[in-house]
Motif scaffolding. Structure first.
Motif, PDB file in Angstrom:
ATOM      1  N   GLN A  83       0.830  -1.194   0.000  1.00 29.04           N
ATOM      2  CA  GLN A  83       0.000   0.000   0.000  1.00 29.04           C
ATOM      3  C   GLN A  83       0.869   1.251   0.000  1.00 29.04           C
ATOM      4  O   GLN A  83       0.548   2.232  -0.684  1.00 29.04           O
ATOM      5  N   ASP A 125       2.126   1.691  -3.483  1.00 27.56           N
ATOM      6  CA  ASP A 125       1.031   2.223  -4.297  1.00 27.56           C
ATOM      7  C   ASP A 125       0.870   3.718  -4.072  1.00 27.56           C
ATOM      8  O   ASP A 125       0.649   4.485  -5.012  1.00 27.56           O
ATOM      9  N   TYR A 134      -5.327   5.488 -10.156  1.00 28.76           N
ATOM     10  CA  TYR A 134      -4.330   4.438  -9.935  1.00 28.76           C
ATOM     11  C   TYR A 134      -4.473   3.834  -8.543  1.00 28.76           C
ATOM     12  O   TYR A 134      -4.565   2.621  -8.381  1.00 28.76           O
ATOM     13  N   TYR A 135      -4.479   4.700  -7.548  1.00 27.84           N
ATOM     14  CA  TYR A 135      -4.413   4.204  -6.180  1.00 27.84           C
ATOM     15  C   TYR A 135      -5.667   3.436  -5.769  1.00 27.84           C
ATOM     16  O   TYR A 135      -5.571   2.366  -5.188  1.00 27.84           O
ATOM     17  N   ARG A 160      -6.331   0.533  -8.768  1.00 29.16           N
ATOM     18  CA  ARG A 160      -5.200  -0.266  -9.253  1.00 29.16           C
ATOM     19  C   ARG A 160      -5.473  -0.744 -10.674  1.00 29.16           C
ATOM     20  O   ARG A 160      -5.087  -1.824 -11.079  1.00 29.16           O
ATOM     21  N   ASN A 161      -6.156   0.079 -11.417  1.00 30.92           N
ATOM     22  CA  ASN A 161      -6.515  -0.220 -12.788  1.00 30.92           C
ATOM     23  C   ASN A 161      -6.128   1.001 -13.619  1.00 30.92           C
ATOM     24  O   ASN A 161      -6.971   1.793 -13.984  1.00 30.92           O
ATOM     25  N   ASN A 184      -3.335  -5.682 -12.174  1.00 28.52           N
ATOM     26  CA  ASN A 184      -3.226  -5.910 -10.733  1.00 28.52           C
ATOM     27  C   ASN A 184      -2.330  -7.104 -10.430  1.00 28.52           C
ATOM     28  O   ASN A 184      -1.509  -7.052  -9.513  1.00 28.52           O
ATOM     29  N   ILE A 241       1.311  -6.070 -11.142  1.00 29.95           N
ATOM     30  CA  ILE A 241       1.831  -5.182 -10.103  1.00 29.95           C
ATOM     31  C   ILE A 241       2.108  -5.978  -8.832  1.00 29.95           C
ATOM     32  O   ILE A 241       3.150  -5.814  -8.199  1.00 29.95           O
ATOM     33  N   ASP A 242       1.182  -6.875  -8.452  1.00 26.05           N
ATOM     34  CA  ASP A 242       1.394  -7.696  -7.259  1.00 26.05           C
ATOM     35  C   ASP A 242       2.599  -8.609  -7.416  1.00 26.05           C
ATOM     36  O   ASP A 242       3.384  -8.785  -6.473  1.00 26.05           O
TER      37      ASP A 242
END
Length: 73
Positions: A7, A10, A45-46, A49-50, A61, A64-65
């Protein structure tokens, strides 16, 4: 703890998007409008997350993960 670190990253990425967007939009729009657009892009974004509303949100997602898992403890 790992989720908090993700987080935080992000949040830092969203801040980078906001700062860059503010500077770029500042060339073509008044400062208040540039800041509004930058806030909108960072929130997109935040919170989702798309990035940029792409229909491949789940793929982004997961990517990024995976990136976070590879480089963050």
């Amino acid at each position: 703890m790992v989720n908090r670190l993700h987080q935080l990253v992000d949040l830092l990425v969203a801040a980078l998007i906001a700062g860059t967007s503010t500077v770029l939009w500042g060339f073509v729009a008044p400062p208040a409008v540039a800041l509004w657009f930058a806030t909108l892009f960072a929130a997109m974004y935040y919170f989702s997350r798309n990035p940029w509303g792409s229909p491949n949100g789940e793929a982004y997602n997961e990517w990024i993960d995976d990136l976070y898992d590879r480089y963050l403890p």
